[in-house]
Write an enzyme that holds these catalytic residues in place. Structure first.
Site, PDB file in Angstrom:
ATOM      1  N   ARG A  59       0.834  -1.204   0.000  1.00 49.00           N
ATOM      2  CA  ARG A  59       0.000   0.000   0.000  1.00 49.00           C
ATOM      3  C   ARG A  59       0.870   1.256   0.000  1.00 49.00           C
ATOM      4  NH1 ARG A  59      -1.318   2.664   4.388  1.00 49.00           N
ATOM      5  NH2 ARG A  59      -1.375   0.834   5.740  1.00 49.00           N
ATOM      6  N   TYR A 111     -16.493  16.222 -16.726  1.00 47.94           N
ATOM      7  CA  TYR A 111     -16.914  14.816 -16.706  1.00 47.94           C
ATOM      8  C   TYR A 111     -17.939  14.580 -15.598  1.00 47.94           C
ATOM      9  CZ  TYR A 111     -16.551   9.858 -15.468  1.00 47.94           C
ATOM     10  OH  TYR A 111     -16.842   8.562 -15.136  1.00 47.94           O
ATOM     11  N   ASP A 183      -7.394  17.838 -15.734  1.00 45.45           N
ATOM     12  CA  ASP A 183      -7.642  16.478 -16.218  1.00 45.45           C
ATOM     13  C   ASP A 183      -7.168  16.412 -17.670  1.00 45.45           C
ATOM     14  OD1 ASP A 183      -8.722  14.132 -17.290  1.00 45.45           O
ATOM     15  OD2 ASP A 183     -10.497  14.201 -16.008  1.00 45.45           O
ATOM     16  N   LYS A 208      -8.339   5.048 -20.107  1.00 45.45           N
ATOM     17  CA  LYS A 208      -8.653   5.491 -21.466  1.00 45.45           C
ATOM     18  C   LYS A 208      -7.437   5.353 -22.386  1.00 45.45           C
ATOM     19  CE  LYS A 208     -12.630   6.750 -19.601  1.00 45.45           C
ATOM     20  NZ  LYS A 208     -12.434   6.731 -18.138  1.00 45.45           N
TER      21      LYS A 208
END
Length: 391
Positions: A59, A111, A183, A208
């Site tokens: 982690r 978005y 973004d 993406k």
């Protein structure tokens, strides 16, 4: 240390296509393997408590994920990268930099997932957001409040592909002492490098174009300075929303072909946008490469290309659903940026969380569809879409 810095400088001076293949971890120094090893381990033995190793628990850090994080930092020109379990996990981590009582200025046609996060979750944490048309600097300035801390940009915006002047916004924001976040999912670091334009933090839904094959869900963030990097590291470790080891490896595998894919995507997208502009069943086309796009000049100053996403309005929800039901080549699905074309319906997919009246105010009509152009033959894509529009 001097040798390490020399290697980093050498990598930064190379062309983008070379960086994609030679990013610093492409050869395993222990075995000579031509692929980053998958360290599928949750914990790491400590040989000396007085001299701890770099990694102790996955982690907090893992060599495979670290290779990816260094990779995206190199490509974006930042100082530190971070890999998250999804694009929304990366966006959420960015907003965790804020505290109760803070205010955000955000691109209005953002978005839908980002809109949902800010309007239904962050607002419960007493973090306020004003959604504005960031293509107009005066409107951004008018949204400033004494408690404003962040300007969040998306350019081109999703799904109407509006263009924000990155350098103009960041110059103003720095004068106000504000953090800027962008973004960069649609453009990727191949086409657009926001840090070079003054942005503090760059985000990606790496699901993406960076991954590019519809087989991994991931988010990436790149900090422009060490102080911000330290804060993000604390948030990433504290939240635990890390990208898995295998997905980190799979994402690196996809990223190696980014330039070749983006160039091919864009060639087809430009042809599709021009063809759609002359189609009798199409009312409006959104693509920054079109000569009549209102943000084209600004986009060309801050980006190397126009991207692979073309949105267009067919006039009504009924007509949009007919097109979605008739096409044979693209996936009719959420997401974008893959080798296969993907046709989406924002009103019921990416922006379903946005109230209809808000969508309509922002140009996201019931007739709007979004085409992420894949690597199929553009002639086949056009023929397929033509039969769907005319039937």
């Amino acid at each position: 240390m001097a040798e390490h810095n020399h290697n980093k400088d050498q990598q930064q001076s190379r062309q983008f296509a070379t960086k994609l293949i030679h990013f610093g971890a492409e050869i395993d120094p222990r075995t000579g393997a031509s692929s980053v090893p998958i360290y599928q381990a949750s914990t790491f033995h400590q040989f000396s408590l007085d001299d701890p190793q770099q990694y102790d628990y996955t982690r907090s850090g893992n060599p495979t994920r670290q290779a990816l994080e260094d990779y995206i930092a190199l490509l974006e020109g930042g100082v530190r990268g971070f890999a998250f379990a999804s694009g929304m996990a990366a966006i959420s981590a960015a907003f965790m930099l804020l505290s109760a009582g803070d205010h955000v200025i955000c691109t209005e046609d953002v978005y839908g997932g980002t809109y949902r996060l800010l309007s239904t979750i962050m607002n419960r944490m007493n973090i306020e957001t004003t959604f504005v048309d960031t293509t107009d600097l005066d409107k951004v300035k008018a949204a400033l409040k004494p408690n404003t801390k962040v300007v969040y940009m998306e350019t081109p915006s999703n799904p109407t592909l509006r263009i924000t002047n990155i350098a103009e916004i960041t110059a103003w924001a720095k004068g106000q002492g504000l953090l800027t976040v962008l973004d960069n999912t649609f453009m990727t670091p191949y086409h657009q490098r926001p840090i070079e334009l003054g942005v503090d933090l760059v985000l990606h839904s790496a699901t993406k174009f960076l991954g590019g094959h519809s087989d991994v869900t991931a988010g990436l963030a790149v900090a422009a300075n060490e102080s911000l990097g330290d804060q993000l590291k604390q948030i990433q470790n504290g939240l635990g929303t890390i990208l898995s080891i295998y997905d980190s490896w799979l994402l690196m595998r996809g990223m190696k072909t980014l330039q070749a894919r983006m160039e091919a995507h864009e060639l087809s997208a430009r042809r599709l946008a021009e063809w759609l502009s002359n189609h009798p069943k199409v009312e409006k086309v959104y693509y920054p490469g079109l000569v009549n796009h209102p943000g084209r000049e600004i986009h060309e100053r801050q980006s190397k290309g126009y991207g692979a996403v073309v949105s267009f309005d067919v006039g009504s929800g009924e007509q949009a659903k007919q097109v979605l039901g008739k096409v044979k080549i693209p996936l009719v699905a959420v997401s974008l940026g893959a080798v296969e074309s993907i046709l989406s319906y924002p009103a019921m997919m990416s922006h379903a969380a946005m109230p209809r009246e808000v969508r309509l105010e922002r140009g996201i009509t019931d007739g709007l569809v979004r085409y992420s152009v894949g690597l199929e033959s553009i002639d086949d894509i056009i023929a397929d879409l033509d039969q769907a529009l005319r039937s």
